[in-house]
Design an enzyme around this catalytic site. Sequence first.
Site, PDB file in Angstrom:
ATOM      1  N   ARG A  35       0.830  -1.221   0.000  1.00  0.00           N
ATOM      2  CA  ARG A  35       0.000   0.000   0.000  1.00  0.00           C
ATOM      3  C   ARG A  35       0.865   1.273   0.000  1.00  0.00           C
ATOM      4  O   ARG A  35       0.398   2.322  -0.434  1.00  0.00           O
ATOM      5  CB  ARG A  35      -0.928   0.018   1.214  1.00  0.00           C
ATOM      6  CG  ARG A  35      -2.136  -0.875   1.028  1.00  0.00           C
ATOM      7  CD  ARG A  35      -3.056  -0.764   2.229  1.00  0.00           C
ATOM      8  NE  ARG A  35      -4.287  -1.497   2.024  1.00  0.00           N
ATOM      9  CZ  ARG A  35      -5.280  -1.506   2.908  1.00  0.00           C
ATOM     10  NH1 ARG A  35      -5.178  -0.840   4.039  1.00  0.00           N
ATOM     11  NH2 ARG A  35      -6.373  -2.196   2.663  1.00  0.00           N
ATOM     12  N   LYS A 197     -17.586 -16.798   4.360  1.00  0.00           N
ATOM     13  CA  LYS A 197     -19.018 -16.700   4.670  1.00  0.00           C
ATOM     14  C   LYS A 197     -19.857 -16.128   3.542  1.00  0.00           C
ATOM     15  O   LYS A 197     -19.500 -15.106   2.950  1.00  0.00           O
ATOM     16  CB  LYS A 197     -19.197 -15.799   5.886  1.00  0.00           C
ATOM     17  CG  LYS A 197     -18.667 -16.399   7.162  1.00  0.00           C
ATOM     18  CD  LYS A 197     -18.983 -15.434   8.268  1.00  0.00           C
ATOM     19  CE  LYS A 197     -18.542 -15.942   9.618  1.00  0.00           C
ATOM     20  NZ  LYS A 197     -18.510 -14.816  10.558  1.00  0.00           N
ATOM     21  N   GLY A 350     -10.373  -9.682   0.692  1.00  0.00           N
ATOM     22  CA  GLY A 350     -10.396 -11.009   1.300  1.00  0.00           C
ATOM     23  C   GLY A 350      -9.136 -11.832   1.083  1.00  0.00           C
ATOM     24  O   GLY A 350      -9.215 -13.014   0.813  1.00  0.00           O
TER      25      GLY A 350
HETATM   26  C1  3PG Z   1      -8.605  -1.414   5.556  1.00  0.00           C
HETATM   27  O1  3PG Z   1      -7.491  -1.914   5.663  1.00  0.00           O
HETATM   28  O2  3PG Z   1      -9.648  -2.083   5.520  1.00  0.00           O
HETATM   29  C2  3PG Z   1      -8.689   0.069   5.380  1.00  0.00           C
HETATM   30  O3  3PG Z   1      -7.464   0.670   5.677  1.00  0.00           O
HETATM   31  C3  3PG Z   1      -9.803   0.648   6.209  1.00  0.00           C
HETATM   32  O4  3PG Z   1      -9.603   0.353   7.555  1.00  0.00           O
HETATM   33  P1  3PG Z   1     -10.851   0.003   8.488  1.00  0.00           P
HETATM   34  O5  3PG Z   1     -11.443  -1.284   7.994  1.00  0.00           O
HETATM   35  O6  3PG Z   1     -10.257  -0.103   9.874  1.00  0.00           O
HETATM   36  O7  3PG Z   1     -11.819   1.129   8.379  1.00  0.00           O
END
Ligand code: 3PG
Length: 397
Positions: A35, A197, A350
């Site tokens: 990222r 799921k 996922g």
């Molecule tokens: C993630 O990794 O899903 C995003 O950075 C968003 O984070 P969050 O699910 O804690 O809002």
Amino acid sequence: METIKDIDISGKRVLIRVDVNVPLDEHNNIADDTRIRAVLPTINYALDENAKVIIASHMGRPGGKVDSKLSLAPVAKRFSRLLKKDVNFAPDCVGPEVTSMVNGMQAGDVLLLENLRFHPGEQKNEDSFAKELAALCDVFVNDAFAVAHRGNASVVAITQHAPVCVAGFLLKNELNYFAQALEDPARPLVAIIGGAKVSDKLGALENLLQRVDKLLIGGAMANTFLKCMDYEVGESLVENGLLWDARSLMKTATKRGTGFYIPVDAVVADRFDKNAETKIVPIQEVPEKWLIMDIGPATSLLYSEVLYGAKTIIWNGPMGVFEMDAFSRGTLSMVNYVANSYALSIAGGGSTDVAIYRAGESHRITYISTGGGAFLDLLEGKTLPAVAALEEAGEPA
Ligand code: 3PG
Ligand code: MG
């Protein structure tokens, strides 16, 4: 949607919201910097244009309080290494100290702000917090696709206050590829949906059924579909409350003439353990008390034939418990089929990306999303709040 390329940023204070919510190991080292690398094009562009670059992100879920374990300090170091230049790190993301750091910046400087979620206003989408952030910049750039599904201050409310709001290259790319795959795809369009799921994917399945030509189902969620067709699945995870929905999805597929594929064989184990006893069985012969852990070789072959003819593939979720070697073959072979196909291929969410990187095939997938929840929300056909806010800000008043 305008991007950073459409405006003049030279000498300006440019606040780039990114999502560098990366996994850290027990020593607070970055376990995967995908990222971080994904937002370098936008940052490098801003530097080439002589902007003053201020980077903001969240990390983890500190719940509006300071938590030193979720500091972005390790990310500042990694940015510095990847950008090959000094990256200053601010001890907070707003407040007098940050303001004076920003005021001291020269064109071409980079400053990373501390975790936005150390402030409760961020996740509450608080206007006052957004205002403080916006005051740091002349231009706001949203390049944080992975958090675009959250109505947070730094991606939504901020667009009401920043003088100019545009998208970064990552956000734009993510949305473009997704649109290419789902809105105006070359057909046949095949979706592969796996994971644990059905309940997590119900919305996505419903939306996809309106759009795809074929749907391949894997992972533990396939068990619920098998069960609704009266197959015995032993001790495997089944969502009994969703049997009706599963049946109704399959009926919709039949009505629409959409190919709906579920596993015909499985790798089963006598317990949920990497050293469990395992065997391959036709789906009618899952032994009592055993668990389905992966799709079997016949399913894999069947799915490969479906993928062979695809012109567009969209993939979310693994085919089995691929984290354990004994049950990784179904998922890894799917990676190979997708990589080998002639189709435009988009994968995301996922831990699909994890499987692709593990198989060493990332360069042969057209696009791997950096989003988890955001990617899934797009699959569900939802509008992402951050994208809506950015579009609104870009419209003439
Ligand atoms: C993630 O990794 O899903 C995003 O950075 C968003 O984070 P969050 O699910 O804690 O809002
Ligand atoms: Mg998430």
